[in-house]
Scaffold this motif. Structure first.
Motif, short mmCIF file in Angstrom:
data_model
loop_
_atom_site.label_atom_id
_atom_site.label_comp_id
_atom_site.label_asym_id
_atom_site.label_seq_id
_atom_site.Cartn_x
_atom_site.Cartn_y
_atom_site.Cartn_z
N GLU A 222 36.99 36.01 31.36
CA GLU A 222 37.45 37.19 30.64
C GLU A 222 36.31 38.15 30.33
N VAL A 223 35.12 37.59 30.08
CA VAL A 223 33.94 38.44 29.84
C VAL A 223 33.59 39.20 31.12
N ALA A 224 33.56 38.48 32.24
CA ALA A 224 33.25 39.13 33.51
C ALA A 224 34.26 40.23 33.83
N LYS A 225 35.52 39.93 33.59
CA LYS A 225 36.59 40.90 33.87
C LYS A 225 36.45 42.14 32.99
N SER A 226 36.13 41.95 31.72
CA SER A 226 35.98 43.08 30.80
C SER A 226 34.82 43.98 31.19
N ILE A 227 33.75 43.38 31.66
CA ILE A 227 32.59 44.17 32.10
C ILE A 227 32.96 45.08 33.26
N ILE A 228 33.75 44.54 34.20
CA ILE A 228 34.17 45.35 35.34
C ILE A 228 35.13 46.45 34.90
N LYS A 229 36.07 46.12 34.02
CA LYS A 229 37.03 47.11 33.53
C LYS A 229 36.34 48.22 32.73
N SER A 230 35.21 47.92 32.11
CA SER A 230 34.47 48.92 31.34
C SER A 230 33.60 49.80 32.24
N GLN A 231 33.69 49.56 33.56
CA GLN A 231 32.99 50.35 34.56
C GLN A 231 31.48 50.18 34.53
N CYS A 232 31.05 48.98 34.07
CA CYS A 232 29.61 48.70 34.03
C CYS A 232 29.12 47.96 35.27
N ALA A 233 30.07 47.36 36.05
CA ALA A 233 29.65 46.56 37.21
C ALA A 233 30.86 46.28 38.08
N ILE A 234 30.60 45.67 39.24
CA ILE A 234 31.64 45.13 40.10
C ILE A 234 31.42 43.63 40.18
N GLY A 235 32.37 42.89 40.75
CA GLY A 235 32.14 41.45 40.80
C GLY A 235 33.16 40.70 41.64
N PHE A 236 32.78 39.47 42.02
CA PHE A 236 33.66 38.55 42.73
C PHE A 236 34.34 37.65 41.69
N LEU A 237 35.68 37.66 41.69
CA LEU A 237 36.42 36.84 40.73
C LEU A 237 37.58 36.14 41.42
N PRO A 238 37.97 34.95 40.94
CA PRO A 238 39.11 34.23 41.52
C PRO A 238 40.43 34.93 41.19
N TYR A 239 41.35 34.85 42.13
CA TYR A 239 42.58 35.65 42.07
C TYR A 239 43.42 35.41 40.82
N LEU A 240 43.57 34.16 40.39
CA LEU A 240 44.45 33.89 39.26
C LEU A 240 44.07 34.68 38.01
N CYS A 241 42.78 34.89 37.81
CA CYS A 241 42.35 35.56 36.58
C CYS A 241 42.50 37.08 36.65
N ILE A 242 42.68 37.63 37.86
CA ILE A 242 42.78 39.09 38.01
C ILE A 242 44.15 39.53 38.52
N LYS A 243 45.04 38.59 38.69
CA LYS A 243 46.37 38.87 39.24
C LYS A 243 47.09 40.00 38.49
N ASN A 244 47.15 39.90 37.19
CA ASN A 244 47.88 40.91 36.39
C ASN A 244 47.19 42.26 36.42
N GLU A 245 45.86 42.25 36.38
CA GLU A 245 45.11 43.52 36.39
C GLU A 245 45.26 44.24 37.73
N LEU A 246 45.34 43.48 38.82
CA LEU A 246 45.57 44.10 40.13
C LEU A 246 46.96 44.73 40.16
N PHE A 247 47.94 44.01 39.62
CA PHE A 247 49.31 44.53 39.60
C PHE A 247 49.42 45.80 38.74
N ASP A 248 48.73 45.81 37.59
CA ASP A 248 48.81 46.94 36.67
C ASP A 248 47.89 48.09 37.07
N GLY A 249 47.01 47.88 38.06
CA GLY A 249 46.10 48.93 38.49
C GLY A 249 44.86 49.06 37.64
N GLU A 250 44.61 48.09 36.76
CA GLU A 250 43.40 48.12 35.93
C GLU A 250 42.17 47.73 36.73
N LEU A 251 42.37 46.93 37.77
CA LEU A 251 41.31 46.57 38.70
C LEU A 251 41.80 46.79 40.12
#
Length: 301
Positions: A222-251
């Motif tokens: 969740e920390v890694a995801k928040s950093i990316i959403k705050s536009q401070c970085a990009i990153g490699f993350l496993p799908y289950l943790c980003i599934k909803n954000e991809l659907f909502d367009g947040e990532l």
């Protein structure tokens, strides 16, 4: 024939060690050994051959396994029948950390809704811990990453492939055939966890002889995801943790399949088929509903 002796036999078979069987049964090693010897006297045959401190199944021992399983199962069914009709049946399910966080909260209420007379016991833990609990009969089913074991059966149930994600509007979304050198120019957050082979990500840059610009190194998804959403970085993350954000367009996912592919799956593991049969239909239904978001997402791309 004493049921305790049969259970001691099956624990030694499954764990391949009197020491481990004793720990699992909360007994001393001499007690487990005595139970095995008593069973051997009753059957008038050797079930194990002793070689120093190790033991191996004899042909007679291997042939006796299905009969021991049948007797124990019949005993359990009879015991269950004798229980008070008002007593709830309990199903124990385990899951590794990522499945516990991103799938179980979605699925567990569905399972309960379809099984009002069942009490669900849920535990979260590492893959190794869940494997041990499965073999010891402490849990009935476990969601884990792929593990190979002679006494373990499993079904592939969830995609957890690692993806490169960025925030909406990131320049990489407009670029084709991105190179490792180009990725190295971007600030990155690295999520470090033993459950994933992040060495492959590091190798991607090593092969091109470039250093990734790792601005953040964290041990929480969740920390890694928040950093990316705050536009401070990009990153490699496993799908289950980003599934909803991809659907909502947040990532947004950046396709780097030409550079690296880290395919990972979550498996539903069990030692006894009847444990799966008991609840498989409702688990399958929850998996179908969970995955339906993916289909809806793809249909609007």
């Amino acid at each position: 024939m004493n049921i305790d002796n049969l259970e001691a036999f099956m624990y030694v078979v499954q764990l391949k060690s009197i020491h481990k069987a004793a720990n699992a049964l909360f007994l001393s090693q001499p007690t487990v050994t005595a139970r095995i010897k008593t069973l051997e006297r009753e059957l008038n045959t050797e079930l194990f051959s002793r070689q120093g401190r190790g033991i191996t199944l004899t042909e007679q021992g291997r042939a006796f396994i299905p009969y021991a399983e049948q007797i124990i199962q019949t005993y359990k069914e009879g015991k269950k029948l004798m229980k008070d009709s008002n007593e709830q049946e309990e199903i124990a399910i385990g899951a590794n950390v990522i499945t516990s966080q991103y799938f179980i909260p979605f699925a567990l209420p569905m399972w309960k809704k379809e099984n009002l007379d069942v009490r669900f016991k849920f535990v979260s833990g590492t893959n190794d811990m869940l494997l041990e609990k499965l073999l010891q009969g402490q849990i009935d089913l476990a969601f884990i990453r792929d593990l190979s074991h002679d006494n373990l059966q499993r079904r592939e149930v969830l995609d957890n492939t690692v993806k490169l994600v960025v925030y909406p509007g990131h320049p990489l979304l407009q670029e084709n055939e991105i190179t490792a050198k180009r990725l190295a120019e971007e600030p990155m957050v690295f999520f470090e966890c033993g459950a994933f082979d992040w060495n492959r990500v590091h190798k991607l840059f090593e092969v091109e002889k470039v250093e990734p610009n790792i601005e953040f190194q964290v041990d929480h998804l969740e920390v890694a995801k928040s950093i990316i959403k705050s536009q401070c970085a990009i990153g490699f993350l496993p799908y289950l943790c980003i599934k909803n954000e991809l659907f909502d367009g947040e990532l947004m996912e950046v396709d780097v399949s030409h550079l690296i592919q880290i395919k990972q799956h979550i498996f539903l593991a069990y030692t006894k088929q009847e444990a799966l049969n008991q609840i498989w239909s409702v688990i399958e239904s929850s998996l179908t509903t969970f995955k339906q978001i993916d289909k809806n997402f793809l249909s609007i791309q």
